[in-house]
Design an enzyme around this catalytic site. Structure first.
Site, PDB file in Angstrom:
ATOM      1  CG  ASN A 100      -7.818  -4.419   1.073  1.00 13.93           C
ATOM      2  OD1 ASN A 100      -7.187  -3.415   1.385  1.00 13.93           O
ATOM      3  ND2 ASN A 100      -7.269  -5.621   0.996  1.00 13.93           N
TER       4      ASN A 100
ATOM      5  CG  HIS B 188      -1.954  -1.084   1.206  1.00 15.24           C
ATOM      6  ND1 HIS B 188      -3.229  -0.948   0.720  1.00 15.24           N
ATOM      7  CD2 HIS B 188      -1.868  -2.367   1.638  1.00 15.24           C
ATOM      8  CE1 HIS B 188      -3.895  -2.089   0.858  1.00 15.24           C
ATOM      9  NE2 HIS B 188      -3.082  -2.970   1.407  1.00 15.24           N
TER      10      HIS B 188
ATOM     11  CE1 TYR C  81      -2.138  -4.716   9.224  1.00 12.40           C
ATOM     12  CE2 TYR C  81      -2.266  -2.526   8.292  1.00 12.40           C
ATOM     13  CZ  TYR C  81      -2.501  -3.879   8.204  1.00 12.40           C
ATOM     14  OH  TYR C  81      -3.085  -4.404   7.082  1.00 12.40           O
TER      15      TYR C  81
HETATM   16 FE1  HDE Z   1      -2.362  -4.811   5.469  1.00 11.77          FE
HETATM   17  N1  HDE Z   1      -0.579  -3.993   5.911  1.00 11.77           N
HETATM   18  N2  HDE Z   1      -1.708  -6.585   6.127  1.00 11.77           N
HETATM   19  N3  HDE Z   1      -4.119  -5.690   4.909  1.00 11.77           N
HETATM   20  N4  HDE Z   1      -3.064  -3.066   4.826  1.00 11.77           N
HETATM   21  C1  HDE Z   1      -0.232  -2.708   5.718  1.00 11.77           C
HETATM   22  O1  HDE Z   1       0.820  -1.366   7.284  1.00 11.77           O
HETATM   23  C2  HDE Z   1      -0.604  -6.789   6.877  1.00 11.77           C
HETATM   24  C3  HDE Z   1      -4.448  -6.996   5.080  1.00 11.77           C
HETATM   25  C4  HDE Z   1      -4.335  -2.773   4.432  1.00 11.77           C
HETATM   26  O2  HDE Z   1      -3.306   3.444   3.935  1.00 11.77           O
HETATM   27  C5  HDE Z   1       1.095  -2.353   6.332  1.00 11.77           C
HETATM   28  O3  HDE Z   1       1.114   0.878   7.565  1.00 11.77           O
HETATM   29  C6  HDE Z   1      -0.559  -8.166   7.320  1.00 11.77           C
HETATM   30  C7  HDE Z   1      -5.849  -7.199   4.898  1.00 11.77           C
HETATM   31  C8  HDE Z   1      -4.432  -1.384   4.069  1.00 11.77           C
HETATM   32  O4  HDE Z   1      -1.688   3.341   5.403  1.00 11.77           O
HETATM   33  C9  HDE Z   1       1.531  -3.665   7.002  1.00 11.77           C
HETATM   34  C10 HDE Z   1      -1.654  -8.760   6.781  1.00 11.77           C
HETATM   35  C11 HDE Z   1      -6.355  -5.960   4.616  1.00 11.77           C
HETATM   36  C12 HDE Z   1      -3.158  -0.858   4.288  1.00 11.77           C
HETATM   37  C13 HDE Z   1       0.386  -4.581   6.672  1.00 11.77           C
HETATM   38  C14 HDE Z   1      -2.375  -7.770   6.046  1.00 11.77           C
HETATM   39  C15 HDE Z   1      -5.259  -5.037   4.614  1.00 11.77           C
HETATM   40  C16 HDE Z   1      -2.325  -1.924   4.764  1.00 11.77           C
HETATM   41  C17 HDE Z   1       2.099  -1.728   5.419  1.00 11.77           C
HETATM   42  C18 HDE Z   1      -2.052 -10.215   6.911  1.00 11.77           C
HETATM   43  C19 HDE Z   1      -7.799  -5.597   4.329  1.00 11.77           C
HETATM   44  C20 HDE Z   1      -2.713   0.555   4.032  1.00 11.77           C
HETATM   45  C21 HDE Z   1       2.367  -0.348   5.990  1.00 11.77           C
HETATM   46  C22 HDE Z   1      -2.520 -10.544   8.179  1.00 11.77           C
HETATM   47  C23 HDE Z   1      -8.689  -5.864   5.419  1.00 11.77           C
HETATM   48  C24 HDE Z   1      -3.042   1.463   5.162  1.00 11.77           C
HETATM   49  C25 HDE Z   1       1.393  -0.165   7.026  1.00 11.77           C
HETATM   50  C26 HDE Z   1      -2.645   2.866   4.807  1.00 11.77           C
HETATM   51  C27 HDE Z   1      -0.987  -1.776   5.136  1.00 11.77           C
HETATM   52  C28 HDE Z   1       0.345  -5.837   7.126  1.00 11.77           C
HETATM   53  C29 HDE Z   1      -3.547  -8.087   5.326  1.00 11.77           C
HETATM   54  C30 HDE Z   1      -5.463  -3.648   4.332  1.00 11.77           C
HETATM   55  C31 HDE Z   1       2.869  -4.197   6.647  1.00 11.77           C
HETATM   56  C32 HDE Z   1       0.512  -8.763   8.165  1.00 11.77           C
HETATM   57  C33 HDE Z   1      -6.626  -8.508   5.042  1.00 11.77           C
HETATM   58  C34 HDE Z   1      -5.676  -0.666   3.568  1.00 11.77           C
HETATM   59  O5  HDE Z   1       1.660  -3.517   8.367  1.00 11.77           O
END
Ligand code: HDE
Length: 706
Positions: free
Chosen positions: A148, A75, A362
């Site tokens: 999402n 993202h 996060y």
């Molecule tokens: Fe994320 N995800 N994600 N994700 N995600 C990040 O956090 C992570 C997942 C989502 O506009 C990171 O700040 C893991 C699902 C959005 O700043 C990180 C897993 C969904 C955004 C991270 C998921 C998301 C992130 C990267 C599996 C939808 C952007 C930098 C368990 C429900 C937020 C940060 C923004 C961002 C980890 C799966 C949505 C690395 C470990 C499911 C919208 O922390």
């Protein structure tokens, strides 16, 4: 000697005086020292070496050297916006969350929309899931729904996330491709992960090509809990619905738009807010009573599954209005640190193993990305309510604590800051009974990977199916490894045999022989086209329409249609052969907004060609004008022409074979009139055609000349 500053002493003094009067600011170092020149470094003689003594140079350069922070690992590319949320009615029965109690209370929000795979500088229109992260600055602290635009996810357990993201990102040996899944590593991983198949169907669908961030749904994905004042908990899923409806663009358009305007979505969002067209989204919840969760044939803790709206309707609970662009991209959009762990009393987690992993990930990533555990003190991350605790010091401590006491319990600080019991707002986790052996295993209830993938396929219209198959042909067509493609065909065969037949034939590979039974169930709410058909009022609000014109344009026709489009809430911009102004057939000058060099059909939703013999003749001689309407036609957009303008469509061979009511040949979504006697009814027809969003019927090959 050369004069360094062209302003003479007297005018310099005058400039300085007026600057002071207007309350201007002096350039200073970070220590507050006023700087007398920032154009030349301090040197030993005007042609001599630079001196280490130049503290202003060193400070400026050293700060610049550290301007970048690690981009988000996923993202990375996103656009942020401020706004507010207001509930429709009190949700007291279901939750004690304070921001959901009083319909007169507006809670400030910050929203960040994003793509997932691309780097921070990648194009907005890549085929990708879109992030939809919302922070509510509530009186009980920050609450984040980090969702999402697709209601399910690739994997069931967070521990697979690093593998998924390694596979999706550019391949490690050459860092190719940027912002795209069409490569061997991604499909190799997917071909070994049947649990991803439901998400893959969504990824290949039009959902990954949104027309605008303002026109896509958002989903919290995981099951969460609402907890009311009495401690009663229910399961909930969160949904955002865009008031403008859900709309997508086509793949060819997305690829071209990514080149013509890599900021396609970011610009669209910012411009809409500048113009006062505030994006609006309705928040809804699906509520499942505790005890009813096992009534479904899937597990509500499994994030690769959705709850069909036909089984549990979405209850609308409030509206979000986005009405302010950030002042500074870095300080706000880049530094915002969302966390699914940010919850407030009245909301709680479920045991979804994907969510559980996110609660850790996060918070961990933010410390790395923002460089300090004090990132919560940055203006965009600070809660709006007061916050006190004994966490101290660390890199970049912004606060100066004035108390002697920094531990708990204490008597010297009168016991403050003190903990709060639940009835005074203290957060108490829902007392879910938990029992089990320590095991690395997945519940058997998570093992059906195909039924909902089939449900999604069955629910699509024929046009949506066609887009999905073509997307699969693009993605797998770029995969070099034969074994990967073969495994993918086996997985598609488990979704639907007709689907795999179409993909295999397109790839020129053998169709798997085993025919598996399709359960035949549908969920109409999953289809964008069905949603559009059901929209009670179709609108052209905020849509962009190009008016192709040049000198000699029929000014009356052009202005009348332009006015009608703008009255309906659209933006109608003149695209001409040259910049500056064009002269209408009434001799009056008309300002030009864009030219064929600065614009492209992919920046618009529809095209209108007004009459005026001279104007149309000049357009006919421009390859760009003919290309503009041909491309718009290929992308199934509404096209209109009046008087001589119809000739341009005829030259581009866009008029098709059908006879329209006025005796003209016509194609679907093409509105023409050679002798327009009633411009009002003409513009009404054009507006109806634009409100259809796209004329998919036209995508049948024989009707597309391009
Ligand atoms: Fe994320 N995800 N994600 N994700 N995600 C990040 O956090 C992570 C997942 C989502 O506009 C990171 O700040 C893991 C699902 C959005 O700043 C990180 C897993 C969904 C955004 C991270 C998921 C998301 C992130 C990267 C599996 C939808 C952007 C930098 C368990 C429900 C937020 C940060 C923004 C961002 C980890 C799966 C949505 C690395 C470990 C499911 C919208 O922390």
């Amino acid at each position: 000697m050369t004069e360094h500053n062209p302003i003479n002493e007297q005018s310099k003094q005058e400039a300085l005086d007026s600057f002071r009067k207007e309350g201007g600011e002096y350039l200073t170092t970070n220590q507050g020292l006023r700087v007398n020149s920032t154009n030349d470094s301090l040197k030993a003689g005007d042609r001599g070496p630079t001196l280490v003594e130049d503290f202003h140079f060193r400070e400026k350069m050293a700060h610049f050297d550290r301007e970048r922070i690690p981009e988000r690992v996923v993202h990375a590319r996103g656009a942020g916006v401020h706004g507010y949320f207001q509930p429709y009615e009190s949700m007291k029965e279901y939750t004690k969350a304070k921001f959901l109690q009083d319909p007169s209370v507006k809670t400030p929000v910050f929203v960040r929309f994003s793509t997932v795979a691309g780097f921070r500088g990648s194009a907005d229109t890549a085929r990708d899931v879109r992030g939809f992260a919302v922070r509510f600055y509530t009186e009980d602290g920050n609450y984040d729904i980090v969702g999402n635009n697709i209601p399910v996810f690739f994997i069931q357990d967070a521990i697979k996330f690093p593998d998924l993201i390694h596979a999706v990102k550019p391949e490690p040996h050459n860092e190719i491709p940027q912002a795209g899944t069409a490569h061997d590593n991604f499909w190799d991983f997917i071909s070994l992960m049947p649990e991803s198949m439901h998400m893959i169907m969504w990824i290949l669908s039009d959902r990954t090509l949104p027309r605008s961030y303002r026109m896509m749904q958002g989903f919290g994905i995981h099951t969460f809990r609402f907890v009311n004042e009495q401690g009663k908990a229910r399961f909930v899923k969160f949904h955002w619905k865009p008031i403008l409806g859900v709309h997508s663009i086509v793949w060819d358009e997305a690829q071209k738009a990514g080149g013509k305007d890599p900021d396609f979505h970011r610009r669209d969002l910012g411009d809409a807010i500048e113009m006062g067209d505030y994006p609006e989204f309705e928040l809804g919840v699906q509520i499942v009573e505790e005890g009813d969760e096992s009534k479904f044939d899937f597990d509500i803790l499994d994030s690769t599954k959705l709850i069909p709206e036909e089984l549990v309707p979405v209850k609308p609970i409030g509206k979000m209005v986005l009405n302010r662009n950030p002042d500074n991209y870095f300080a706000e959009t880049e530094q915002v640190a969302f966390q699914p762990a940010n919850i407030v009393p009245g909301i709680d987690f479920s045991d979804d193993p994907l969510l559980q992993g996110r609660i850790f990930s996060y918070a961990d990533t933010q410390v790395h990305r923002l460089g300090s555990a004090n990132y919560t003190d940055l203006p965009i991350n600070r809660p709006v309510c007061p916050f006190h605790n004994n966490q101290r010091d660390g890199v970049m401590q912004y606060n100066i604590p004035t108390t002697k006491v920094n531990y708990f319990p204490n008597s010297l600080g009168n016991g403050c800051p003190m903990t709060s019991p639940e009835n005074l707002g203290g957060f108490v986790s829902y007392k879910e009974p938990v029992e089990g052996q320590k095991i690395r295993e997945r519940s058997a209830s998570f093992s059906d990977h195909f039924s909902q993938a089939t449900l999604f396929w069955n629910s699509l219209s024929e046009v949506e199916k066609e887009h999905l198959v073509k997307a699969a042909l693009f993605e797998l067509g770029k995969v070099m490894n034969a074994g990967v493609k073969e495994r993918m065909l086996e997985l598609f065969n488990s979704v639907d045999h007709q689907l795999v037949t179409r993909i295999a034939e397109g790839l020129g590979l053998p169709v798997p022989t085993e025919v598996k039974q399709n359960h035949g169930q549908k969920s109409p709410a999953l289809s964008i086209q069905t949603m559009l058909e059901k929209m009670p009022e179709k609108t052209i609000k905020t849509r962009k329409i190009a008016i192709l014109a040049t000198d000699g344009v029929n000014a009356h026709e052009m202005k009348t249609i332009q006015q009608a489009l703008e009255d309906a809430g659209a933006q109608a911009k003149i695209v001409a052969t040259h910049g500056g102004k064009i002269k209408g057939d009434d001799g009056k000058e008309i300002p030009v907004e864009m030219t064929f060099i600065t614009s492209s059909s992919v920046m618009f939703d529809a095209v209108y060609v007004p009459g005026g013999a001279q104007s149309v003749k000049m357009l006919q001689q421009q390859g760009e004008a003919v290309n503009f309407i041909t491309e718009a036609f290929k992308h199934c957009k509404a096209i209109a022409a009046t008087s001589e303008g119809v000739e341009l469509l005829s030259i581009a061979d866009l008029l098709g074979a059908n006879l329209s009511s006025n005796g003209l040949r016509s194609s679907v979504g093409v509105v023409t009139s050679q002798q327009p006697s009633d411009l009002k009814s003409f513009s009404d027809d054009f507006i109806t055609a634009i409100a259809q969003h796209r004329h998919w019927m036209r995508s049948q090959k024989e009707m597309v000349p391009a």
